[in-house]
Enzyme design. Structure first.
Site, PDB file in Angstrom:
ATOM      1  N   LYS A   1       5.734   8.896  -4.421  1.00  0.00           N
ATOM      2  CA  LYS A   1       4.283   8.859  -4.599  1.00  0.00           C
ATOM      3  C   LYS A   1       3.653  10.130  -4.040  1.00  0.00           C
ATOM      4  O   LYS A   1       2.864  10.804  -4.721  1.00  0.00           O
ATOM      5  CB  LYS A   1       3.690   7.635  -3.911  1.00  0.00           C
ATOM      6  CG  LYS A   1       2.155   7.635  -3.898  1.00  0.00           C
ATOM      7  CD  LYS A   1       1.589   6.598  -2.949  1.00  0.00           C
ATOM      8  CE  LYS A   1       0.111   6.826  -2.731  1.00  0.00           C
ATOM      9  NZ  LYS A   1      -0.466   5.918  -1.729  1.00  0.00           N
TER      10      LYS A   1
ATOM     11  N   ASP B   1       0.153   4.050  -6.997  1.00  0.00           N
ATOM     12  CA  ASP B   1      -0.436   3.521  -5.768  1.00  0.00           C
ATOM     13  C   ASP B   1      -0.771   2.046  -6.001  1.00  0.00           C
ATOM     14  O   ASP B   1      -0.367   1.456  -6.998  1.00  0.00           O
ATOM     15  CB  ASP B   1      -1.678   4.328  -5.360  1.00  0.00           C
ATOM     16  CG  ASP B   1      -2.795   4.232  -6.393  1.00  0.00           C
ATOM     17  OD1 ASP B   1      -2.625   3.535  -7.421  1.00  0.00           O
ATOM     18  OD2 ASP B   1      -3.851   4.843  -6.173  1.00  0.00           O
TER      19      ASP B   1
END
Length: 206
Positions: A118, A136
């Site tokens: 991420k 997310d």
């Protein structure tokens, strides 16, 4: 699956929502801000980094920081001991292994302490403009509602979305979905009656 229709609506309702929600001036600042954002809101991170980046103005300053003092500086973001340690060691690694330059390769980024896919993809998207999908909490939750995935694993979701979405939409998908998750499809009280995506929503988020 109505992928084209959903992407068209995202572009229609969130045409300018392609910005990064974390504040930064230098590439390593975005890297560190994203490390701090784990289990923490962007607003809280921005409040912390406003002072943090004034206090530590260079990569070397982070690399040489007193760890106890750095822990105090980032305490309100949660998990502060690990985050402070990761930032300090990552700064040292950037100086030692990358001549002080944030790398663009996923493998090099994820080799840094505290950096997962991420964080790596946030840096790749906003610093290098490389097509990347950031998974997310908003992307995970809303992508499940739209039937794009049934997985809870962010890495699996990332690769599933890479298969489904056209590459030119990878970067803005994250920021547009965040905008939608903040304004309409909130986690606690989604405004389903106002949602233009209601016809495509399965209602599943967990």
């Amino acid at each position: 699956m109505y992928i084209k229709e959903i992407l068209s609506l995202l572009d229609r309702y969130y045409p300018t929502d392609d910005k990064c929600y974390l504040h930064y001036d230098k590439p390593y600042e975005l890297l560190f801000a994203t490390i701090l954002s784990a289990q923490c809101t962007d607003d809280r991170v921005n409040t912390v980094t406003k002072d943090l980046f004034k206090k530590y103005t260079t990569l070397e300053a982070f690399a040489e920081a007193d760890i106890k003092e750095l822990e105090k500086d980032v305490r309100s973001t949660g998990f502060y001991r690990n985050k402070a340690k990761n930032i300090k060691v990552a700064a040292q690694a950037l100086i030692k292994d990358h001549s002080g330059v944030v790398p663009s390769e996923v493998e090099a980024l994820t080799a840094l302490p505290g950096v997962g896919r991420k964080t790596a993809n946030v840096v790749r998207s906003h610093i290098f403009n490389l097509p990347s999908i950031v998974v997310d909490t908003h992307v995970k939750r809303i992508s499940k509602k739209w039937g794009f995935t049934e997985s809870d694993d962010p890495v699996k979701i990332e690769f599933e979305l890479m298969e489904l979405l056209p590459q030119e939409h990878w970067i803005k998908y994250n920021t547009q979905v965040i905008a939608h998750g903040r304004k309409i499809c909130t986690a606690r009280k989604p405004k389903c009656g106002e949602c233009p995506f209601a016809p495509f929503c399965t209602g599943k988020s967990s």
